[in-house]
Structure formats: C-alpha cells, structure tokens
Write a protein that holds these residues in place. Structure first.
Motif, PDB file in Angstrom:
ATOM      1  N   TRP A  32     108.451  32.615  55.546  1.00  0.00           N
ATOM      2  CA  TRP A  32     107.662  33.733  56.054  1.00  0.00           C
ATOM      3  C   TRP A  32     106.258  33.401  56.545  1.00  0.00           C
ATOM      4  N   LYS A  33     105.670  32.311  56.112  1.00  0.00           N
ATOM      5  CA  LYS A  33     104.247  32.077  56.391  1.00  0.00           C
ATOM      6  C   LYS A  33     103.934  31.997  57.879  1.00  0.00           C
ATOM      7  N   PHE A  34     104.767  31.284  58.640  1.00  0.00           N
ATOM      8  CA  PHE A  34     104.510  31.197  60.077  1.00  0.00           C
ATOM      9  C   PHE A  34     104.619  32.572  60.738  1.00  0.00           C
ATOM     10  N   VAL A  55     106.918  42.027  59.935  1.00  0.00           N
ATOM     11  CA  VAL A  55     107.616  40.818  59.486  1.00  0.00           C
ATOM     12  C   VAL A  55     109.013  41.231  59.056  1.00  0.00           C
ATOM     13  N   ASP A  56     109.896  41.240  60.008  1.00  0.00           N
ATOM     14  CA  ASP A  56     111.249  41.755  59.847  1.00  0.00           C
ATOM     15  C   ASP A  56     112.018  41.022  58.752  1.00  0.00           C
ATOM     16  N   GLY A  57     112.480  41.783  57.758  1.00  0.00           N
ATOM     17  CA  GLY A  57     113.336  41.225  56.719  1.00  0.00           C
ATOM     18  C   GLY A  57     112.635  40.833  55.427  1.00  0.00           C
ATOM     19  N   ILE A  58     111.321  40.823  55.411  1.00  0.00           N
ATOM     20  CA  ILE A  58     110.601  40.433  54.198  1.00  0.00           C
ATOM     21  C   ILE A  58     110.489  41.640  53.264  1.00  0.00           C
ATOM     22  N   SER A  64     103.620  40.184  49.445  1.00  0.00           N
ATOM     23  CA  SER A  64     102.447  40.134  48.580  1.00  0.00           C
ATOM     24  C   SER A  64     102.176  38.704  48.113  1.00  0.00           C
ATOM     25  N   LYS A  65     103.210  38.004  47.689  1.00  0.00           N
ATOM     26  CA  LYS A  65     103.073  36.617  47.216  1.00  0.00           C
ATOM     27  C   LYS A  65     102.593  35.703  48.342  1.00  0.00           C
TER      28      LYS A  65
END
Length: 119
Positions: A32-34, A55-58, A64-65
């Motif tokens: 997810w970071k990118f 951010v689709d799907g997170i 939060s993390k």
C-alpha cells in the motif's frame, strides 16, 4: 597494492549501496505505501476517509498502520484539525516529495513491462 585498494573501494561502495537499497525497500515495502504516497503526491491534503476511498481495497486498520509508518519515516505529516468530530489531514512532506521521480520511473517501467509482456 593499488589493485587491492580499488577492489576494496568497489566492495565498500557495493556494501553502502546494498544497505541503502535494503533501507529503502524496508521503508517502502508492502502493498500500500506506494499507492498512499502517490495519492498524496496528486492531492495537496487528504483526510483519512478520503484516503480510504482513494486507496482501493485497503482496510481502515491497514491504512492507519501504513500512515503511522510513513509519518514515522518523515514522508507524510498528520495534522489534527480542531473540528467536531475531530478530523485528521495527511500531507506529503518535502522529503516525501523526493520520491516522485522514483515513483514516476517505476510507473514508466511498469507501463513498458506490460507493453512488452502483454502484446
């Protein structure tokens, strides 16, 4: 003797480079970071819920993390707004913006890869 020094210098430069790559991959690793950084690069500021939608799907716990990790590594800032209910905004830092050319290059590589592989 000079050849030994050149070999040691190359070895030391290689170690420094490999360590830097390991550090970078550790900081930016994960699914997810990118996506989060890219989203914040395209938007000046975003609240938590806006990021969650973008951010689709997170999931919210994972977002939060990841935001905490990015903030800890000085890539984003978190601002608590004096609203009711309290809202939070996230923004890419000046240092985080230095990732933009890297992300652009990764995207270009991916586009070319897809063109090559999926002809």
């Amino acid at each position: 003797m000079e050849e030994t020094n050149q070999t040691e210098n190359k070895s030391e430069r290689c170690k420094v480079k490999i360590t830097a790559i390991k550090d970078t991959m550790e900081i930016l690793s994960g699914k997810w970071k990118f996506h989060i950084i890219g989203t914040l690069l395209l938007n000046e500021k975003l609240g938590f819920m806006a990021l969650l939608r973008e951010v689709d799907g997170i999931g919210s716990k994972m977002l939060s993390k990841e935001l905490q990790d990015l903030e800890m590594n000085h890539l984003i800032t978190r601002t608590v707004l004096n609203t009711k209910p309290i809202t939070v905004e996230y923004q890419i830092t000046t240092y985080g913006k230095t990732l933009e050319p890297i992300i652009d290059e990764i995207a270009n590589w991916g586009i070319n890869y897809r063109k090559t592989i999926f002809k």
